[in-house]
Write a protein that holds these residues in place. Structure first.
Motif, short mmCIF file in Angstrom:
data_model
loop_
_atom_site.label_atom_id
_atom_site.label_comp_id
_atom_site.label_asym_id
_atom_site.label_seq_id
_atom_site.Cartn_x
_atom_site.Cartn_y
_atom_site.Cartn_z
N ASN A 82 15.94 4.91 1.26
CA ASN A 82 14.58 5.27 0.70
C ASN A 82 14.06 6.41 1.37
OD1 ASN A 82 11.82 5.14 -0.55
ND2 ASN A 82 11.47 3.48 0.85
N GLN A 120 12.08 0.66 -4.45
CA GLN A 120 12.99 1.47 -3.81
C GLN A 120 13.66 0.96 -2.75
OE1 GLN A 120 12.77 5.76 -3.91
NE2 GLN A 120 10.68 5.80 -5.07
N GLY A 136 1.17 4.41 -4.06
CA GLY A 136 2.34 3.91 -4.43
C GLY A 136 3.24 4.81 -5.37
N LEU A 170 11.09 7.60 0.84
CA LEU A 170 9.18 7.91 0.56
C LEU A 170 8.79 7.75 2.08
CD1 LEU A 170 8.88 5.83 -2.70
CD2 LEU A 170 8.42 8.11 -2.49
N ARG A 213 6.60 -0.86 0.53
CA ARG A 213 7.33 -0.44 -0.61
C ARG A 213 8.12 -1.71 -0.99
NH1 ARG A 213 4.90 4.08 -2.21
NH2 ARG A 213 4.87 5.55 -0.29
N ASP A 271 5.17 6.76 3.86
CA ASP A 271 4.32 5.70 3.70
C ASP A 271 2.79 6.24 4.09
OD1 ASP A 271 6.27 3.81 2.75
OD2 ASP A 271 6.22 2.69 4.92
N GLU A 304 2.43 -2.09 -4.31
CA GLU A 304 2.61 -1.19 -3.32
C GLU A 304 1.46 -0.66 -2.42
OE1 GLU A 304 7.26 0.46 -4.08
OE2 GLU A 304 5.50 1.88 -4.58
#
Length: 420
Positions: free
Chosen positions: A168, A157, A181, A170, A154, A172, A148
């Protein structure tokens, strides 16, 4: 009754002995399942590892009744810490339901995980088998983190989101040209500190062949979370391993000498620095100056909040801070436990951790060289993790791993070859 040859009985005994270690290994694999597979029933948040821990309580009670737990002072502190969360949650919310939900979740994540580890690992041999069993899972997680980070994409996930429909969340975030990551973890910093905690263990457990090198390589994958806490954990863990090696070669390089000078350096920094040791650490050991400054502010305003609510904290309510501090993130595990549930909670957990580190370190003095090195590796890993969470707030799988490691450390600290 048919006669059973000794070899058959021995194989059955070995299989029975491996069952507890295997059970704990399965728990670690459930920690690596993405959060998209978590479910919420009413107001109860159930992740795969929580479901597994709840299902394991019956086995835990049976093992405790069989005498697999030799009482130690950290056991009492963990029980009191879990009970205090129930009390503090009720005092801050006035609701028995809120107390049951918050207290129950923390009891499972902390106390059940701790005591499952206590009953599953009974010897250095058990711990080595445990490290071998979980090595493939740790390596897979580390490989995803590295992929990642390098590809800026990604992987795990989004795939989980496609299967479950749960988005997802998360971000970036890119640092120094690499994306942070995270693999299955809800935040890169949790993935980083999780992976970093394995470096002293695999370096010092006395394993040979692929498990050792796979484990060491997997722990170094924490670098690609681009987290200062993970990088610091790897550096400190590697340095302490190097010092331990020197202590076996050079007479004057003893751990007593190291601890004396480390304590002296800490005292000098606290007395001469305007921000103290913590402020100095987050300023100069952070990859991001904004997050470093934010951690200093968290310490300043967080301690003010705790001073106004010392006994039961403020629960999960918003903490007082200047209006220009928009983020409510609180990157300090010990501090946030005191903020949410009061100073007694943080003190109980810190005491349990310190005693566990001392127990396993002292036990290493009376062990054969290989087992003694494993014990010191455990002490280093737990100590580095306990220091690392001064800039990390643990939750979900990373929180469970901390208490698993703590439980293993206490059991190894009690280990006696004769008792075994």
């Amino acid at each position: 009754m048919a006669f059973k040859p000794p070899s058959v009985l021995l194989e059955r005994w070995k299989a029975a002995e491996l069952l507890p270690v295997t059970l704990l290994s399965v728990l670690v694999y459930t920690l690596l399942i993405p959060a998209q597979f978590n479910v919420t029933i009413s107001s109860i948040y159930l992740s795969p590892f929580r479901i597994f821990l709840i299902a394991s309580t019956g086995v835990l009670i049976v093992r405790a009744a069989q005498g697999r737990i030799q009482f130690a002072l950290p056991d009492l502190f963990i029980i009191l810490a879990a009970a205090w969360i129930w009390i503090a949650s009720y005092m801050t919310s006035g609701s028995m339901l809120t107390s049951a939900v918050q207290g129950g979740a923390h009891t499972v994540d902390m106390a059940v995980a701790y005591f499952l580890a206590r009953t599953s690992i009974q010897s250095p041999r058990d711990f080595r088998i445990f490290l071998i069993l979980i090595a493939p899972g740790i390596a897979f997680t580390s490989a995803i983190v590295v992929a990642e980070s390098i590809t800026h994409t990604r992987i795990l996930q989004p795939l989980a989101s496609a299967l479950t429909g749960v988005p997802n969340t998360l971000r970036d975030e890119v640092r120094l040209g690499l994306m942070r990551g995270a693999a299955s973890f809800p935040h890169p910093i949790l993935a980083g500190i999780f992976l970093a905690s394995f470096l002293p263990l695999y370096l010092m457990a006395g394993l040979r062949g692929w498990p050792k090198y796979v484990g060491i390589g997997a722990s170094l994958g924490g670098i690609f979370t681009m987290s200062s806490a993970a990088l610091l954990g790897l550096i400190v863990g590697g340095f302490l391993r190097a010092y331990d090696w020197l202590s076996t070669k050079i007479l004057n390089f003893s751990w007593q000498v190291f601890l004396f000078f480390a304590g002296l350096a800490y005292a000098i920094v606290e007395l001469t620095s305007n921000t103290g040791f913590f402020g100095l650490l987050v300023r100069y050991a952070s990859l991001n100056t904004v997050s470093a400054y934010n951690r200093v502010l968290i310490w300043e305003y967080g301690t003010d909040n705790i001073a106004r609510n010392p006994w039961f904290g403020i629960g999960y309510g918003d903490w007082d801070r200047p209006s220009w501090m928009h983020s409510d993130s609180f990157d300090h595990f010990w501090l946030i436990m005191a903020l949410r549930f009061g100073l007694p909670e943080a003190i109980l957990l810190i005491c349990a951790t310190l005693i566990a580190i001392i127990m396993v370190a002292l036990r290493s003095r009376n062990m054969a060289p290989g087992d003694a090195q494993l014990m010191r590796g455990m002490a280093i890993s737990l100590a580095v993790l306990a220091l690392g969470v001064n800039s990390v707030s643990l939750w979900l799988s990373a929180l469970v791993w901390f208490f698993v490691l703590l439980g293993i450390a206490v059991t190894l600290g009690q280990y006696s070859p004769n008792r075994r």
